[in-house]
Design an enzyme around this catalytic site. Structure first.
Site, mmCIF file in Angstrom:
data_model
loop_
_atom_site.group_PDB
_atom_site.id
_atom_site.type_symbol
_atom_site.label_atom_id
_atom_site.label_comp_id
_atom_site.label_asym_id
_atom_site.label_seq_id
_atom_site.Cartn_x
_atom_site.Cartn_y
_atom_site.Cartn_z
ATOM 1 N N LYS A 141 -1.960 4.941 8.557
ATOM 2 C CA LYS A 141 -1.137 5.021 7.337
ATOM 3 C C LYS A 141 -2.032 5.217 6.103
ATOM 4 C CE LYS A 141 1.527 2.269 4.104
ATOM 5 N NZ LYS A 141 2.194 1.041 3.718
ATOM 6 N N THR A 186 0.868 -1.174 0.000
ATOM 7 C CA THR A 186 0.000 0.000 0.000
ATOM 8 C C THR A 186 0.903 1.222 0.000
ATOM 9 O OG1 THR A 186 -1.640 -1.186 1.299
ATOM 10 C CG2 THR A 186 -1.852 1.210 1.197
ATOM 11 N N LYS A 215 -7.889 1.367 -3.204
ATOM 12 C CA LYS A 215 -7.555 0.943 -1.839
ATOM 13 C C LYS A 215 -7.749 2.088 -0.830
ATOM 14 C CE LYS A 215 -5.107 -1.103 1.546
ATOM 15 N NZ LYS A 215 -5.254 -2.379 2.162
HETATM 16 P P1 NAD Z 1 6.110 -5.854 7.249
HETATM 17 O O1 NAD Z 1 6.818 -4.716 7.876
HETATM 18 O O2 NAD Z 1 5.804 -7.069 8.071
HETATM 19 O O3 NAD Z 1 6.924 -6.349 5.947
HETATM 20 C C1 NAD Z 1 7.663 -5.516 5.106
HETATM 21 C C2 NAD Z 1 8.977 -6.231 4.806
HETATM 22 O O4 NAD Z 1 9.724 -5.437 3.860
HETATM 23 C C3 NAD Z 1 9.876 -6.405 6.031
HETATM 24 O O5 NAD Z 1 10.163 -7.782 6.221
HETATM 25 C C4 NAD Z 1 11.113 -5.594 5.700
HETATM 26 O O6 NAD Z 1 12.321 -6.177 6.187
HETATM 27 C C5 NAD Z 1 11.084 -5.616 4.189
HETATM 28 N N1 NAD Z 1 11.882 -4.539 3.574
HETATM 29 C C6 NAD Z 1 11.914 -3.229 3.928
HETATM 30 N N2 NAD Z 1 12.775 -2.563 3.119
HETATM 31 C C7 NAD Z 1 13.268 -3.479 2.248
HETATM 32 C C8 NAD Z 1 14.193 -3.406 1.179
HETATM 33 N N3 NAD Z 1 14.785 -2.260 0.845
HETATM 34 N N4 NAD Z 1 14.477 -4.545 0.513
HETATM 35 C C9 NAD Z 1 13.889 -5.729 0.849
HETATM 36 N N5 NAD Z 1 12.993 -5.853 1.848
HETATM 37 C C10 NAD Z 1 12.707 -4.740 2.548
HETATM 38 O O7 NAD Z 1 4.766 -5.248 6.652
HETATM 39 P P2 NAD Z 1 3.458 -6.055 6.144
HETATM 40 O O8 NAD Z 1 2.451 -6.077 7.238
HETATM 41 O O9 NAD Z 1 3.890 -7.325 5.492
HETATM 42 O O10 NAD Z 1 2.899 -5.016 5.060
HETATM 43 C C11 NAD Z 1 3.470 -4.894 3.765
HETATM 44 C C12 NAD Z 1 2.608 -3.950 2.948
HETATM 45 O O11 NAD Z 1 1.281 -4.469 2.869
HETATM 46 C C13 NAD Z 1 2.485 -2.539 3.521
HETATM 47 O O12 NAD Z 1 2.535 -1.613 2.464
HETATM 48 C C14 NAD Z 1 1.131 -2.558 4.217
HETATM 49 O O13 NAD Z 1 0.540 -1.271 4.286
HETATM 50 C C15 NAD Z 1 0.357 -3.485 3.301
HETATM 51 N N6 NAD Z 1 -0.776 -4.165 3.935
HETATM 52 C C16 NAD Z 1 -0.628 -4.752 5.157
HETATM 53 C C17 NAD Z 1 -1.720 -5.395 5.752
HETATM 54 C C18 NAD Z 1 -1.588 -6.064 7.101
HETATM 55 O O14 NAD Z 1 -2.618 -6.435 7.687
HETATM 56 N N7 NAD Z 1 -0.379 -6.270 7.613
HETATM 57 C C19 NAD Z 1 -2.957 -5.443 5.080
HETATM 58 C C20 NAD Z 1 -3.063 -4.873 3.813
HETATM 59 C C21 NAD Z 1 -1.966 -4.230 3.255
#
Ligand code: NAD
Length: 290
Positions: free
Chosen positions: A237, A87, A162
């Site tokens: 966010k 997102t 979204k």
């Molecule tokens: P998260 O923080 O668990 O995962 C993100 C991952 O990206 C981490 O493991 C981090 O180490 C990795 N990362 C960061 N910078 C990086 C880089 N330069 N290279 C490689 N990896 C890198 O977050 P999440 O909950 O998995 O969410 C991911 C996305 O999905 C976000 O944009 C969030 O808004 C969206 N989202 C999350 C949910 C939810 O319920 N968690 C629901 C819908 C959408």
């Protein structure tokens, strides 16, 4: 297909595991997170992307997406598709898509709804922006990771869908919580309130499916001490992204702005961080008119 997967956190790891279980070859890269069993760890993001038919990113925000995209686009094979499921702001989604298309690649913005549970169960909903050809190529993967993929339009349309959806969600959750708190003060039983509203014109997903009052309606995070679910900080966010987009597009969104301000106070000043976004109900319960 050969899939490069970058960002295997709470959402990305189970999505990658489902692609692997369906028989695709998945190479992953994350700065810190471990790889799910069977996913080959690459030494860098470009290494995960090299030779892949589709590169999927699932990253925290637009700045990180821009940085990762700048690294992986030159490494990708001609005709491959860069599919971002994070997102992020609409501008970042469009900028990354322009860059990918200029390099002869396909590009999709494909944010999801459904949360960690949906990612694990393969029941996410994908909202997708980008070309017909890129959508057609990645659709079989959406069908593995999710139950529905809606092609919303050109680049940025997925992120637009979204944030509009989540702006409605933030506003209706606040309205539902303040109405429960008012009902309490008027001496109205919460169960009766649910019975009426869930079958009347005040009904919404927030009331009917994700009721913020413990012990009322279907099981929800309210029944589990407001453990997320969908954390208030993630709602904040998404609301901030909605206001950033509204400002850029000169759209008047007063309810979205107020919801953003309330979730900001809740998360930053009122111990809402790490609680489910429906914990707005105990917040209102504890408050008075001024
Ligand atoms: P998260 O923080 O668990 O995962 C993100 C991952 O990206 C981490 O493991 C981090 O180490 C990795 N990362 C960061 N910078 C990086 C880089 N330069 N290279 C490689 N990896 C890198 O977050 P999440 O909950 O998995 O969410 C991911 C996305 O999905 C976000 O944009 C969030 O808004 C969206 N989202 C999350 C949910 C939810 O319920 N968690 C629901 C819908 C959408």
């Amino acid at each position: 297909m050969k899939i490069g997967f970058i960002g295997l956190g709470n959402m990305g790891a189970p999505m990658a595991a489902n692609l692997l279980a369906a028989g695709h070859k998945v190479t992953g890269f994350d700065l810190v997170a471990p790889m799910p069993e069977g996913v080959k760890r690459a030494a860098s993001a470009p290494e995960a992307a090299a030779g892949a038919d589709v590169v999927i990113t699932m990253l925290p925000n637009g700045d990180i997406l821009r940085k990762v995209a700048a690294e992986v686009i030159p490494a990708m094979a001609a005709g491959a598709v860069l599919c971002d499921c994070s997102t992020v702001d609409v501008d970042s989604a469009r900028a990354v898509a322009d860059q990918a298309e200029a390099a002869g690649l396909g590009a999709l913005d494909a944010p999801v709804s459904g949360g960690i549970g949906g990612a694990a169960a393969g029941t996410l909903t994908f909202m997708v922006g980008g070309s017909d050809a890129a959508f057609a190529k990645v659709k079989p993967l959406f069908d593995i990771m999710g139950q529905k993929a809606v092609h919303c339009g050109a680049s940025g349309a997925g992120q637009a869908a979204k944030i509009c959806n989540n702006m409605i969600l933030g506003v209706t959750m606040i309205a539902t919580c303040e109405a429960f708190a008012l009902a309490d003060k008027l001496g109205l039983d919460r169960g009766r309130m649910f019975d009426v509203v869930s079958t009347s014109s005040g009904s919404s997903w927030s009331m009917n499916t994700y009721c913020p009052a413990p012990g009322i309606g279907p099981k929800s995070p309210a029944d589990n001490g407001y453990k997320p679910g969908f954390a208030a900080d993630l709602m904040l966010k998404d609301l901030r992204l909605s206001q950033q987009a509204a400002e850029a597009a000169d759209a008047d969104t007063p309810m979205g702005a107020l919801a953003t301000a309330l979730y900001r106070s809740f998360v930053e000043d009122e111990n809402g961080k790490g609680r489910d976004f429906s914990a707005m109900l105990p917040r209102f319960e504890a408050r008075h008119r001024s």
